[in-house]
Design a protein around this motif. Structure first.
Motif, PDB file in Angstrom:
ATOM      1  N   ASN A 273       0.824  -1.210   0.000  1.00 56.99           N
ATOM      2  CA  ASN A 273       0.000   0.000   0.000  1.00 56.99           C
ATOM      3  C   ASN A 273       0.861   1.264   0.000  1.00 56.99           C
ATOM      4  O   ASN A 273       0.528   2.251  -0.670  1.00 56.99           O
ATOM      5  N   TRP A 274       1.968   1.230   0.730  1.00 53.94           N
ATOM      6  CA  TRP A 274       2.891   2.363   0.736  1.00 53.94           C
ATOM      7  C   TRP A 274       3.467   2.604  -0.667  1.00 53.94           C
ATOM      8  O   TRP A 274       3.524   3.741  -1.139  1.00 53.94           O
ATOM      9  N   VAL A 275       3.858   1.519  -1.313  1.00 52.75           N
ATOM     10  CA  VAL A 275       4.457   1.632  -2.653  1.00 52.75           C
ATOM     11  C   VAL A 275       3.439   2.169  -3.656  1.00 52.75           C
ATOM     12  O   VAL A 275       3.728   3.089  -4.440  1.00 52.75           O
ATOM     13  N   LEU A 276       2.240   1.620  -3.628  1.00 51.46           N
ATOM     14  CA  LEU A 276       1.223   2.036  -4.594  1.00 51.46           C
ATOM     15  C   LEU A 276       0.767   3.474  -4.352  1.00 51.46           C
ATOM     16  O   LEU A 276       0.495   4.218  -5.303  1.00 51.46           O
ATOM     17  N   CYS A 277       0.690   3.871  -3.106  1.00 55.70           N
ATOM     18  CA  CYS A 277       0.343   5.257  -2.798  1.00 55.70           C
ATOM     19  C   CYS A 277       1.420   6.201  -3.327  1.00 55.70           C
ATOM     20  O   CYS A 277       1.110   7.253  -3.918  1.00 55.70           O
ATOM     21  N   PHE A 278       2.671   5.819  -3.155  1.00 49.76           N
ATOM     22  CA  PHE A 278       3.789   6.621  -3.652  1.00 49.76           C
ATOM     23  C   PHE A 278       3.755   6.716  -5.181  1.00 49.76           C
ATOM     24  O   PHE A 278       3.998   7.779  -5.758  1.00 49.76           O
ATOM     25  N   VAL A 279       3.432   5.596  -5.837  1.00 50.56           N
ATOM     26  CA  VAL A 279       3.348   5.586  -7.296  1.00 50.56           C
ATOM     27  C   VAL A 279       2.279   6.568  -7.777  1.00 50.56           C
ATOM     28  O   VAL A 279       2.477   7.305  -8.760  1.00 50.56           O
ATOM     29  N   CYS A 280       1.149   6.615  -7.096  1.00 47.42           N
ATOM     30  CA  CYS A 280       0.078   7.553  -7.479  1.00 47.42           C
ATOM     31  C   CYS A 280       0.555   8.998  -7.365  1.00 47.42           C
ATOM     32  O   CYS A 280       0.288   9.826  -8.249  1.00 47.42           O
ATOM     33  N   LEU A 281       1.263   9.310  -6.295  1.00 47.51           N
ATOM     34  CA  LEU A 281       1.775  10.670  -6.112  1.00 47.51           C
ATOM     35  C   LEU A 281       2.814  11.014  -7.177  1.00 47.51           C
ATOM     36  O   LEU A 281       2.852  12.144  -7.681  1.00 47.51           O
ATOM     37  N   VAL A 282       3.647  10.040  -7.542  1.00 49.93           N
ATOM     38  CA  VAL A 282       4.636  10.261  -8.597  1.00 49.93           C
ATOM     39  C   VAL A 282       3.956  10.524  -9.931  1.00 49.93           C
ATOM     40  O   VAL A 282       4.388  11.394 -10.707  1.00 49.93           O
ATOM     41  N   MET A 283       2.881   9.814 -10.225  1.00 49.53           N
ATOM     42  CA  MET A 283       2.170  10.006 -11.476  1.00 49.53           C
ATOM     43  C   MET A 283       1.557  11.409 -11.556  1.00 49.53           C
ATOM     44  O   MET A 283       1.555  12.042 -12.617  1.00 49.53           O
ATOM     45  N   ILE A 284       1.036  11.908 -10.439  1.00 50.01           N
ATOM     46  CA  ILE A 284       0.497  13.269 -10.419  1.00 50.01           C
ATOM     47  C   ILE A 284       1.608  14.275 -10.696  1.00 50.01           C
ATOM     48  O   ILE A 284       1.460  15.184 -11.524  1.00 50.01           O
ATOM     49  N   PHE A 285       2.741  14.093 -10.030  1.00 48.46           N
ATOM     50  CA  PHE A 285       3.873  14.995 -10.230  1.00 48.46           C
ATOM     51  C   PHE A 285       4.365  14.945 -11.674  1.00 48.46           C
ATOM     52  O   PHE A 285       4.607  15.982 -12.305  1.00 48.46           O
ATOM     53  N   THR A 286       4.484  13.736 -12.225  1.00 49.51           N
ATOM     54  CA  THR A 286       4.998  13.565 -13.593  1.00 49.51           C
ATOM     55  C   THR A 286       4.075  14.211 -14.620  1.00 49.51           C
ATOM     56  O   THR A 286       4.539  14.817 -15.595  1.00 49.51           O
ATOM     57  N   THR A 287       2.780  14.092 -14.414  1.00 49.10           N
ATOM     58  CA  THR A 287       1.810  14.687 -15.336  1.00 49.10           C
ATOM     59  C   THR A 287       2.044  16.179 -15.486  1.00 49.10           C
ATOM     60  O   THR A 287       2.105  16.712 -16.607  1.00 49.10           O
ATOM     61  N   TRP A 288       2.192  16.880 -14.379  1.00 45.76           N
ATOM     62  CA  TRP A 288       2.386  18.331 -14.430  1.00 45.76           C
ATOM     63  C   TRP A 288       3.815  18.702 -14.794  1.00 45.76           C
ATOM     64  O   TRP A 288       4.043  19.687 -15.508  1.00 45.76           O
ATOM     65  N   PHE A 289       4.773  17.911 -14.340  1.00 44.64           N
ATOM     66  CA  PHE A 289       6.176  18.204 -14.669  1.00 44.64           C
ATOM     67  C   PHE A 289       6.396  18.151 -16.179  1.00 44.64           C
ATOM     68  O   PHE A 289       7.067  19.016 -16.752  1.00 44.64           O
TER      69      PHE A 289
END
Length: 231
Positions: free
Chosen positions: A103-119
């Motif tokens: 769950n920690w890993v998947l939550c982190f992946v979701c946050l990375v995807m949000i960051f990557t989208t805008w970056f």
């Protein structure tokens, strides 16, 4: 100035290339060799107006930002919202079972995807502005007809006499057969073709009479696809 954002299948979030067309007003010999059905479109009647112009780098950046706000940001917000919802779901699972590392890993992946989208969105703009900066001094000519408009590059005598000079045909955009949107704000007319190519016309080099004529004609042709953006 033309900004081509059609690479990578038209995905503007992943695009990192732009294309500039330079123009050759003398195409008579080439057209004579083409079959009748392949001959290029010839505007009807005399030009309604025409003017030479250039585009500053900050104007290109403003136009591309407005394009992203209209067509890219909405998609980014949807993607971000979906990943945020999923991240919250994993955060709830983490609260119930802190030992579940997945769950920690998947939550982190979701946050990375949000960051990557805008970056990626802002990285693309930075890349384009850097590439366009070297063309800030180029001169262009815009000509408006009753059924189309034409954009071409104005070459200097020195450029035309160079050994490696290669003229390119002007871009003619017919009103009847193209997806065309125009956004006007206080400083610019931003022409968007098929959500792939952007032309920027700066009002600082267009007199009031030509601005009024251009606005009236394009509003008549485009209707709701002509948008006036307030401050």
């Amino acid at each position: 100035m033309e900004i081509d954002i059609s690479k990578n299948g038209g995905n503007t979030e992943e695009t990192e290339e732009k294309l500039y067309e330079r123009d050759n007003p003398d195409n008579t010999a080439v057209e004579a060799e083409k079959p009748e059905e392949e001959k290029e479109f010839v505007p009807t009647g005399a030009p309604l107006t025409g003017f030479d112009y250039n585009v500053k780098n900050e104007e290109e950046e403003e136009a591309f930002t407005i394009f992203q706000q209209k067509y890219v940001y909405k998609r980014n917000f949807v993607i971000s919202a979906l990943f945020a919802i999923v991240a919250v779901m994993f955060a709830v699972s983490i609260a119930k079972n802190p030992q579940g590392y997945i769950n920690w890993v998947l939550c982190f992946v979701c946050l990375v995807m949000i960051f990557t989208t805008w970056f990626n969105t802002f990285r693309i703009k930075k890349y384009l502005m850097k590439a366009l900066s070297s063309l800030e001094d180029d001169q262009y000519r815009f000509t408006l007809y009753d059924d189309c408009f034409k954009i071409e590059t104005v070459f200097t005598e020195e450029e035309m006499q160079a050994e490696d000079f290669t003229p390119v045909k002007p871009r003619i955009v017919r009103f009847e057969d193209i997806s065309l949107n125009i956004i006007e704000n206080e400083r610019l007319f931003i022409i968007i073709l098929r959500k792939e190519t952007i032309y920027v016309l700066s009002k600082r080099v267009i007199n009031e009479a030509d601005q009024k004529l251009l606005r009236t004609k394009l509003k008549e042709v485009l209707g709701e696809d002509y948008e006036i953006k307030e401050k």
